[in-house]
Design an enzyme around this catalytic site. Structure first.
Site, PDB file in Angstrom:
ATOM      1  N   ASP A 184       0.820  -1.218   0.000  1.00  0.00           N
ATOM      2  CA  ASP A 184       0.000   0.000   0.000  1.00  0.00           C
ATOM      3  C   ASP A 184       0.855   1.269   0.000  1.00  0.00           C
ATOM      4  O   ASP A 184       0.365   2.353   0.310  1.00  0.00           O
ATOM      5  CB  ASP A 184      -0.970   0.000   1.184  1.00  0.00           C
ATOM      6  CG  ASP A 184      -0.256  -0.017   2.538  1.00  0.00           C
ATOM      7  OD1 ASP A 184       0.982  -0.189   2.558  1.00  0.00           O
ATOM      8  OD2 ASP A 184      -0.931   0.139   3.565  1.00  0.00           O
ATOM      9  N   GLU A 220       9.999  -2.030  13.047  1.00  0.00           N
ATOM     10  CA  GLU A 220      11.149  -1.315  12.481  1.00  0.00           C
ATOM     11  C   GLU A 220      12.229  -1.078  13.534  1.00  0.00           C
ATOM     12  O   GLU A 220      13.414  -1.296  13.287  1.00  0.00           O
ATOM     13  CB  GLU A 220      10.704   0.045  11.914  1.00  0.00           C
ATOM     14  CG  GLU A 220       9.632  -0.041  10.853  1.00  0.00           C
ATOM     15  CD  GLU A 220       8.218   0.091  11.394  1.00  0.00           C
ATOM     16  OE1 GLU A 220       7.324   0.483  10.636  1.00  0.00           O
ATOM     17  OE2 GLU A 220       8.019  -0.207  12.586  1.00  0.00           O
TER      18      GLU A 220
END
Length: 354
Positions: A208, A291
């Site tokens: 996306d 992350e």
């Protein structure tokens, strides 16, 4: 005064209390300042009610932070993860006309899962990648097997690619905040560590995301870890390193949440040789901290981050988030002898309908 306090903290802000922002340590500071200001002018009864409300809020913050670290499901799986290598096509890495075969390859990792938008998202992203030289696309599905529409897309695009299947362990699907895409990225990491060129660069690009192809040439010479801004994300509409005198000194992000590296998944690239030198590279199954956990596992220091995108002043990648469509079951009794029957069969195979 009591009613207004209750309305602000509960009635009017139920979503706010359960949002990521409240789980952020910065929220506690904001809450404390607001309480101090509100205490002025309160009578004794109002102060008691305020103290109860604030105590409850602080307990919530402490508990959610504890669950984040010591939750029911660990950041590292306790059972072996399922991996399936469906297809690899390496022969096209050097076949692009005008391609500089000495340039480092970029391994683009895209996790995906079955939903109505899956094929549309990957078609858009894949056609963007065809504009870039020396790309190897690693598509990893959250599934036990690879789906035929994705296999056909990869073959049709003409890109060098690896197609993987790696379902999320069931224990994590029960979490309040599901760490989507982690199993897929971990599978891709294993493949890169085993087969990747030391001169190559690793980049996580979700299906996306929208990306300006100029970013690929920016990241290609990465020697350790490079970073840049990501647009359309969080309370600030951007997530970016803060740069002074050409060096990263901090991060500008709407959700700090105690993270050392406050970045989006599409906001950095890693040199594969540097990656392979680390003792244990991982990505935790902790939603919102994927992350940060990954970059910490690299032993990365903020001072070693390479700054891209014109000193982190330009945006070349965005978190666009395509609107979700419901997966419908269609009535087809009147269309057994026309094209609609075949059309909907194809749509079902693509995951667009039930």
């Amino acid at each position: 005064m009591i009613a207004s306090v209750e309305n602000r903290l509960y009635t009017g802000s139920r979503h706010y209390l359960t949002s990521k922002r409240m789980r952020s340590p910065s929220f506690a500071i904001e809450l404390g300042l607001w309480v101090a200001a509100s205490f002025m002018g309160m009578n004794r009864r109002q102060r008691i009610v305020m103290a109860i409300i604030v105590s409850g809020s602080l307990v919530y913050i402490i508990l959610t932070q504890a669950l984040l670290v010591f939750g029911s499901a660990p950041g590292e799986p306790t059972q072996p993860e399922v991996r399936k290598l469906c297809a690899v096509d390496l022969k096209r890495e050097d076949s692009t006309k005008g391609s500089n075969i000495s340039a480092p390859i970029i391994y683009v990792v895209t996790p995906t899962y079955r939903r109505p938008e899956m094929v549309a998202e990957l078609t858009r992203l894949g056609q963007t990648l065809t504009l870039v030289k020396r790309i190897h696309w690693i598509v990893a599905e959250d599934s036990l097997t690879c789906t035929a529409p994705i296999t056909e897309l990869l073959q049709r695009l003409g890109l060098s690619y690896t197609h993987l299947a790696s379902p999320m362990p069931e224990v994590y699907r029960k979490e309040r905040y599901v760490p989507r895409g982690v199993s897929n990225r971990r599978a891709a990491l294993e493949w890169v560590q085993e087969h990747g060129s030391d001169r190559a660069v690793l980049f996580f690009l979700d299906d996306d995301n929208a990306i300006d192809v100029r970013l690929f040439e920016e990241m290609r010479p990465t020697e350790t870890v490079s970073m840049w801004p990501v647009g359309l994300i969080g309370d600030y509409t951007v997530s970016s390193p803060i740069v002074k005198d050409g060096k990263v000194v901090a991060f500008y992000d709407g959700w700090p949440a105690g993270r050392k590296f406050q970045v989006d998944m599409a906001g950095f690239a890693v040199n594969v040789g540097f990656l392979k030198k680390q003792k244990k590279v991982t990505m935790p199954y902790i939603a919102g901290h994927e992350e940060d956990g990954f970059l910490k596992s690299l032993g990365l220091s903020i001072k070693d981050i390479e700054v891209k995108a014109d000193g982190c002043t330009k945006i070349y990648v965005w978190h666009t988030r395509t609107a979700k469509n419901p997966s419908r079951a269609l009535k087809l009794e009147k269309h057994q002898n026309d094209n609609i029957k075949v059309l909907t069969d194809n749509m079902r195979e693509m995951g667009m309908i039930k």
